[in-house]
Design a protein around this motif. Structure first.
Motif, PDB file in Angstrom:
ATOM      1  N   GLN A 146       3.890  44.785  61.729  1.00 57.03           N
ATOM      2  CA  GLN A 146       3.883  46.150  61.216  1.00 57.03           C
ATOM      3  C   GLN A 146       3.009  47.002  62.114  1.00 57.03           C
ATOM      4  N   ASN A 147       3.368  48.276  62.179  1.00 55.31           N
ATOM      5  CA  ASN A 147       2.669  49.230  63.023  1.00 55.31           C
ATOM      6  C   ASN A 147       1.577  49.906  62.206  1.00 55.31           C
ATOM      7  N   PRO A 148       0.339  49.930  62.696  1.00 57.38           N
ATOM      8  CA  PRO A 148      -0.747  50.516  61.906  1.00 57.38           C
ATOM      9  C   PRO A 148      -0.804  52.034  61.919  1.00 57.38           C
ATOM     10  N   VAL A 149      -0.049  52.687  62.807  1.00 61.11           N
ATOM     11  CA  VAL A 149      -0.203  54.141  62.941  1.00 61.11           C
ATOM     12  C   VAL A 149       1.035  54.920  62.509  1.00 61.11           C
ATOM     13  N   ASP A 150       2.213  54.378  62.729  1.00 63.59           N
ATOM     14  CA  ASP A 150       3.444  55.115  62.429  1.00 63.59           C
ATOM     15  C   ASP A 150       3.825  54.887  60.972  1.00 63.59           C
ATOM     16  N   GLN A 151       3.525  55.841  60.128  1.00 64.80           N
ATOM     17  CA  GLN A 151       3.767  55.671  58.697  1.00 64.80           C
ATOM     18  C   GLN A 151       5.072  56.284  58.223  1.00 64.80           C
ATOM     19  N   GLU A 152       5.710  57.102  59.035  1.00 65.69           N
ATOM     20  CA  GLU A 152       6.941  57.763  58.603  1.00 65.69           C
ATOM     21  C   GLU A 152       8.066  56.748  58.440  1.00 65.69           C
ATOM     22  N   GLY A 153       8.732  56.789  57.308  1.00 69.42           N
ATOM     23  CA  GLY A 153       9.849  55.896  57.066  1.00 69.42           C
ATOM     24  C   GLY A 153       9.455  54.474  56.736  1.00 69.42           C
ATOM     25  N   THR A 154       8.233  54.272  56.274  1.00 62.69           N
ATOM     26  CA  THR A 154       7.789  52.921  55.940  1.00 62.69           C
ATOM     27  C   THR A 154       7.582  52.775  54.438  1.00 62.69           C
ATOM     28  N   TYR A 155       7.632  51.537  53.993  1.00 62.65           N
ATOM     29  CA  TYR A 155       7.373  51.196  52.596  1.00 62.65           C
ATOM     30  C   TYR A 155       6.162  50.257  52.562  1.00 62.65           C
ATOM     31  N   PRO A 156       5.091  50.638  51.899  1.00 66.18           N
ATOM     32  CA  PRO A 156       3.911  49.764  51.862  1.00 66.18           C
ATOM     33  C   PRO A 156       4.257  48.391  51.297  1.00 66.18           C
ATOM     34  N   LEU A 157       3.707  47.358  51.908  1.00 66.15           N
ATOM     35  CA  LEU A 157       3.955  46.013  51.408  1.00 66.15           C
ATOM     36  C   LEU A 157       3.283  45.830  50.057  1.00 66.15           C
ATOM     37  N   PRO A 158       3.998  45.312  49.055  1.00 64.70           N
ATOM     38  CA  PRO A 158       3.363  45.035  47.766  1.00 64.70           C
ATOM     39  C   PRO A 158       2.242  44.019  47.943  1.00 64.70           C
ATOM     40  N   LEU A 159       1.201  44.142  47.135  1.00 60.89           N
ATOM     41  CA  LEU A 159       0.064  43.234  47.241  1.00 60.89           C
ATOM     42  C   LEU A 159       0.504  41.784  47.039  1.00 60.89           C
ATOM     43  N   ALA A 160       1.481  41.565  46.154  1.00 63.30           N
ATOM     44  CA  ALA A 160       1.964  40.212  45.915  1.00 63.30           C
ATOM     45  C   ALA A 160       2.571  39.603  47.174  1.00 63.30           C
ATOM     46  N   GLN A 161       3.221  40.438  47.990  1.00 66.53           N
ATOM     47  CA  GLN A 161       3.802  39.910  49.225  1.00 66.53           C
ATOM     48  C   GLN A 161       2.737  39.722  50.291  1.00 66.53           C
ATOM     49  N   GLN A 162       1.796  40.648  50.389  1.00 68.57           N
ATOM     50  CA  GLN A 162       0.728  40.482  51.356  1.00 68.57           C
ATOM     51  C   GLN A 162      -0.050  39.202  51.085  1.00 68.57           C
ATOM     52  N   ASP A 163      -0.180  38.865  49.797  1.00 70.43           N
ATOM     53  CA  ASP A 163      -0.929  37.665  49.423  1.00 70.43           C
ATOM     54  C   ASP A 163      -0.230  36.396  49.886  1.00 70.43           C
ATOM     55  N   ARG A 164       1.068  36.471  50.229  1.00 68.58           N
ATOM     56  CA  ARG A 164       1.791  35.294  50.715  1.00 68.58           C
ATOM     57  C   ARG A 164       1.445  34.970  52.163  1.00 68.58           C
ATOM     58  N   PHE A 165       0.895  35.946  52.872  1.00 69.98           N
ATOM     59  CA  PHE A 165       0.537  35.707  54.273  1.00 69.98           C
ATOM     60  C   PHE A 165      -0.841  35.066  54.342  1.00 69.98           C
ATOM     61  N   MET A 166      -0.922  33.989  55.075  1.00 73.11           N
ATOM     62  CA  MET A 166      -2.202  33.291  55.218  1.00 73.11           C
ATOM     63  C   MET A 166      -3.204  34.150  55.980  1.00 73.11           C
ATOM     64  N   PHE A 167      -2.739  34.752  57.083  1.00 75.87           N
ATOM     65  CA  PHE A 167      -3.611  35.576  57.911  1.00 75.87           C
ATOM     66  C   PHE A 167      -2.945  36.913  58.228  1.00 75.87           C
ATOM     67  N   LYS A 168      -3.767  37.932  58.307  1.00 69.61           N
ATOM     68  CA  LYS A 168      -3.340  39.186  58.917  1.00 69.61           C
ATOM     69  C   LYS A 168      -4.115  39.307  60.218  1.00 69.61           C
ATOM     70  N   VAL A 169      -3.382  39.239  61.321  1.00 73.20           N
ATOM     71  CA  VAL A 169      -3.995  39.216  62.644  1.00 73.20           C
ATOM     72  C   VAL A 169      -3.844  40.580  63.297  1.00 73.20           C
ATOM     73  N   ILE A 170      -4.953  41.142  63.732  1.00 75.86           N
ATOM     74  CA  ILE A 170      -4.927  42.419  64.453  1.00 75.86           C
ATOM     75  C   ILE A 170      -4.698  42.112  65.925  1.00 75.86           C
ATOM     76  N   VAL A 171      -3.552  42.539  66.436  1.00 76.49           N
ATOM     77  CA  VAL A 171      -3.216  42.316  67.840  1.00 76.49           C
ATOM     78  C   VAL A 171      -3.568  43.582  68.605  1.00 76.49           C
ATOM     79  N   GLY A 172      -4.697  43.536  69.284  1.00 75.88           N
ATOM     80  CA  GLY A 172      -5.180  44.715  69.991  1.00 75.88           C
ATOM     81  C   GLY A 172      -4.755  44.728  71.445  1.00 75.88           C
ATOM     82  N   TYR A 173      -5.308  45.684  72.185  1.00 78.84           N
ATOM     83  CA  TYR A 173      -5.017  45.761  73.617  1.00 78.84           C
ATOM     84  C   TYR A 173      -5.738  44.640  74.356  1.00 78.84           C
TER      85      TYR A 173
END
Length: 315
Positions: A146-173
């Motif tokens: 998911q893109n952290p800056v482009d919010q147009e046309g997006t649907y926020p992930l439900p908390l229940a679905q986010q909880d299914r992910f073991m890690f949220k990894v920030i992929v930086g430059y």
């Protein structure tokens, strides 16, 4: 092959095409070898898709990619029934989710209904259609970007679905050295189509992944560390900066991730530093900032960092 040897070989191979993202590879491997899933967040062009493809190629595992869009239907991912004239019956046609590595690209552009279709696969490792459950290939790992800056046309992930992910990894430059290496080695063509040409060599397979999972399960966790993880989770629920704290599943995922990280260091036991290493990645997508904290410009990582500093570390 030990888990550390497996991890080192994979890092070496993936590092031939993805530069400066060693931490993201480590988190991805920790999730894979713990039976978890990974949410990759970063601006476009930071090699998120390439990272997943390189991992799959290194492990000789099937790779599938789904571009998530608002008009994407659940059946486009999980599969649908088609009528076969020759046998006069409906037959289930499997969707792209039936693979080892599934990349749901720009997941927050799909509708809530389509996102919800992924929940069973992520938790139960199967797809139920017309009352019949079809198991997914083993191992199965879902990556989502998911893109952290482009919010147009997006649907926020439900908390229940986010909880299914073991890690949220920030992929930086990447750092300057890694970016210059990328420019030098990839300017002659797209690395996405040249993984084999660039020297990616398979170093393991599904058998090795499943063996590593068994080894990680047996990693020793002393009682004091179990209490440490519990206190960290409890602290998120009591912190005034957070509206929603970590769930029990979040604490379990952190402990499982810490066991994988311990094996990456060739240890058969978990240390507090292993827990600290996975704490932010394991919880940043599961906690919700309070309105006052958001107004003050706070973020989940800073709050979690203060909790790590505050909770007593076992000796």
């Amino acid at each position: 092959m030990s888990v550390k040897q497996l991890r080192d070989r994979i890092q070496q191979e993936v590092g031939k095409v993805v530069f400066g993202q060693e931490e993201a590879v480590d988190y991805s491997l920790a999730a894979l070898l713990s039976g978890g899933h990974v949410l990759l967040e970063g601006v476009p062009g930071t090699a998120k898709t390439l990272l997943v493809k390189a991992l799959a190629a290194t492990l000789q595992l099937a790779f599938g990619r789904v571009q998530m869009t608002p008009d994407k239907l659940p059946g486009d991912i999980t599969g649908t029934s088609i009528y076969r004239e020759d046998i006069k019956e409906f037959e289930f046609k499997r969707g792209p989710i039936f693979t080892n590595f599934l990349l749901a690209d720009e997941i927050n552009r799909a509708s809530a209904k389509t996102q919800a279709a992924l929940l069973e696969a992520m938790q139960e490792y199967g797809v139920t259609h017309d009352g019949v459950t079809h198991p997914l290939p083993e191992p199965f790992l879902m990556f989502a970007t998911q893109n952290p800056v482009d919010q147009e046309g997006t649907y926020p992930l439900p908390l229940a679905q986010q909880d299914r992910f073991m890690f949220k990894v920030i992929v930086g430059y990447p750092d300057a050295e890694a970016e210059e290496r990328m420019l030098t080695e990839h300017h002659v063509g797209s690395p996405h189509q040249r993984l084999q040409d660039l020297g990616i060599t398979p170093v393991a397979g599904a058998k090795h992944v499943l063996q590593a999972r068994e080894i990680i399960r047996k990693t020793y966790v002393r009682e004091e560390l179990v209490g440490y993880v519990r206190r960290l989770a409890a602290a998120t629920r009591q912190d005034e900066s957070l509206l929603v704290g970590a769930s029990p599943r979040a604490a379990l995922m952190c402990l499982m991730g810490a066991k994988a990280v311990a094996r990456f260091s060739d240890r058969d036991y978990v240390t507090p530093d292993d827990v600290k290493y996975v704490f932010r990645a394991g919880l940043r997508h599961r906690v919700v900032l309070s309105p006052s904290s958001e107004l003050e410009g706070g973020d989940a990582d800073s709050v979690l960092g203060m909790i790590l500093d505050r909770v007593e570390v076992p000796r």
